[in-house]
Design a protein around this motif. Structure first.
Motif, mmCIF file in Angstrom:
data_model
loop_
_atom_site.group_PDB
_atom_site.id
_atom_site.type_symbol
_atom_site.label_atom_id
_atom_site.label_comp_id
_atom_site.label_asym_id
_atom_site.label_seq_id
_atom_site.Cartn_x
_atom_site.Cartn_y
_atom_site.Cartn_z
ATOM 1 N N LEU A 170 -53.639 6.130 30.764
ATOM 2 C CA LEU A 170 -54.484 6.435 29.608
ATOM 3 C C LEU A 170 -53.718 6.235 28.302
ATOM 4 O O LEU A 170 -54.261 5.743 27.315
ATOM 5 C CB LEU A 170 -55.018 7.865 29.708
ATOM 6 N N ALA A 171 -52.447 6.624 28.289
ATOM 7 C CA ALA A 171 -51.636 6.443 27.076
ATOM 8 C C ALA A 171 -51.469 4.962 26.760
ATOM 9 O O ALA A 171 -51.544 4.547 25.601
ATOM 10 C CB ALA A 171 -50.277 7.118 27.250
ATOM 11 N N GLU A 172 -51.248 4.144 27.777
ATOM 12 C CA GLU A 172 -51.122 2.700 27.554
ATOM 13 C C GLU A 172 -52.443 2.118 27.070
ATOM 14 O O GLU A 172 -52.463 1.236 26.217
ATOM 15 C CB GLU A 172 -50.689 1.995 28.837
ATOM 16 N N ALA A 173 -53.543 2.591 27.624
ATOM 17 C CA ALA A 173 -54.850 2.080 27.211
ATOM 18 C C ALA A 173 -55.152 2.435 25.765
ATOM 19 O O ALA A 173 -55.780 1.657 25.044
ATOM 20 C CB ALA A 173 -55.937 2.628 28.134
ATOM 21 N N ARG A 174 -54.703 3.597 25.322
ATOM 22 C CA ARG A 174 -54.908 4.003 23.931
ATOM 23 C C ARG A 174 -53.991 3.250 22.995
ATOM 24 O O ARG A 174 -54.206 3.226 21.790
ATOM 25 C CB ARG A 174 -54.663 5.506 23.787
ATOM 26 N N GLY A 175 -52.931 2.679 23.524
ATOM 27 C CA GLY A 175 -51.996 1.936 22.679
ATOM 28 C C GLY A 175 -50.866 2.795 22.152
ATOM 29 O O GLY A 175 -50.025 2.319 21.426
ATOM 30 N N GLY A 176 -50.817 4.012 22.504
ATOM 31 C CA GLY A 176 -49.760 4.888 22.015
ATOM 32 C C GLY A 176 -48.791 5.280 23.107
ATOM 33 O O GLY A 176 -48.232 6.361 23.080
ATOM 34 N N GLY A 177 -48.577 4.388 24.057
ATOM 35 C CA GLY A 177 -47.700 4.709 25.172
ATOM 36 C C GLY A 177 -46.266 4.945 24.725
ATOM 37 O O GLY A 177 -45.588 5.830 25.210
ATOM 38 N N GLY A 178 -45.798 4.144 23.802
ATOM 39 C CA GLY A 178 -44.448 4.318 23.293
ATOM 40 C C GLY A 178 -43.375 3.777 24.213
ATOM 41 O O GLY A 178 -42.270 3.515 23.779
ATOM 42 N N ARG A 179 -43.666 3.571 25.452
ATOM 43 C CA ARG A 179 -42.655 3.086 26.394
ATOM 44 C C ARG A 179 -42.671 1.573 26.510
ATOM 45 O O ARG A 179 -41.658 0.970 26.788
ATOM 46 C CB ARG A 179 -42.887 3.670 27.791
ATOM 47 N N PHE A 180 -43.833 0.975 26.349
ATOM 48 C CA PHE A 180 -43.956 -0.466 26.560
ATOM 49 C C PHE A 180 -43.455 -1.221 25.340
ATOM 50 O O PHE A 180 -43.850 -0.947 24.220
ATOM 51 C CB PHE A 180 -45.412 -0.830 26.834
ATOM 52 N N ARG A 181 -42.555 -2.181 25.588
ATOM 53 C CA ARG A 181 -42.073 -3.063 24.533
ATOM 54 C C ARG A 181 -42.148 -4.486 25.031
ATOM 55 O O ARG A 181 -41.950 -4.745 26.219
ATOM 56 C CB ARG A 181 -40.599 -2.781 24.216
ATOM 57 N N LEU A 182 -42.378 -5.396 24.133
ATOM 58 C CA LEU A 182 -42.313 -6.790 24.517
ATOM 59 C C LEU A 182 -40.850 -7.142 24.784
ATOM 60 O O LEU A 182 -39.956 -6.694 24.058
ATOM 61 C CB LEU A 182 -42.866 -7.683 23.407
ATOM 62 N N PRO A 183 -40.584 -7.932 25.800
ATOM 63 C CA PRO A 183 -39.193 -8.288 26.076
ATOM 64 C C PRO A 183 -38.624 -9.156 24.963
ATOM 65 O O PRO A 183 -39.347 -9.909 24.311
ATOM 66 C CB PRO A 183 -39.274 -9.052 27.397
ATOM 67 N N ARG A 184 -37.349 -9.044 24.777
ATOM 68 C CA ARG A 184 -36.691 -9.860 23.761
ATOM 69 C C ARG A 184 -36.406 -11.226 24.346
ATOM 70 O O ARG A 184 -35.784 -11.348 25.386
ATOM 71 C CB ARG A 184 -35.391 -9.204 23.315
ATOM 72 N N LEU A 185 -36.879 -12.234 23.661
ATOM 73 C CA LEU A 185 -36.788 -13.581 24.201
ATOM 74 C C LEU A 185 -35.843 -14.473 23.404
ATOM 75 O O LEU A 185 -35.866 -15.684 23.556
ATOM 76 C CB LEU A 185 -38.183 -14.213 24.233
ATOM 77 N N GLY A 186 -35.011 -13.895 22.568
ATOM 78 C CA GLY A 186 -34.136 -14.701 21.726
ATOM 79 C C GLY A 186 -33.160 -15.555 22.510
ATOM 80 O O GLY A 186 -33.048 -16.763 22.287
ATOM 81 N N TRP A 187 -32.456 -14.949 23.443
ATOM 82 C CA TRP A 187 -31.458 -15.713 24.192
ATOM 83 C C TRP A 187 -32.118 -16.720 25.109
ATOM 84 O O TRP A 187 -31.590 -17.809 25.345
ATOM 85 C CB TRP A 187 -30.531 -14.780 24.976
#
Length: 86
Positions: free
Chosen positions: A31-48
């Motif tokens: 439910l937290a992820e669906a609301r968008g306020g999960g806080g744990r999910f981050r997009l992976p860093r793709l720089g390297w």
């Protein structure tokens, strides 16, 4: 077709049921992820990864360019030695 599903379902190993606490925690996270306020999910860093992909591309294009530029030409003859006057 239903027989295939039934055979597959009957062959499944028994798994212990999840506890009520585990189900509640999973539900809250969903439910937290669906609301968008999960806080744990981050997009992976793709720089390297992007830098590595760029490097591989440069090497491949450079190698193809060198290979294609050397096609159709005979190798250069060795330089002639000049004889010294005696």
């Amino acid at each position: 077709m239903d027989d295939e599903f039934r055979v597959f379902a009957e062959g499944r190993p028994e798994a212990p049921p999840y506890g009520a606490e585990a189900r509640a925690r999973a539900r809250e996270r969903l439910l937290a992820e669906a609301r968008g306020g999960g806080g744990r999910f981050r997009l992976p860093r793709l720089g390297w990864q992007a830098a590595a992909a760029f490097g591989v591309t440069v090497v491949l294009v450079g190698g193809v360019a060198v290979a294609l530029s050397n096609q159709g030409r005979a190798p250069a003859p060795p330089p002639r030695r000049r004889s010294r006057p005696r």
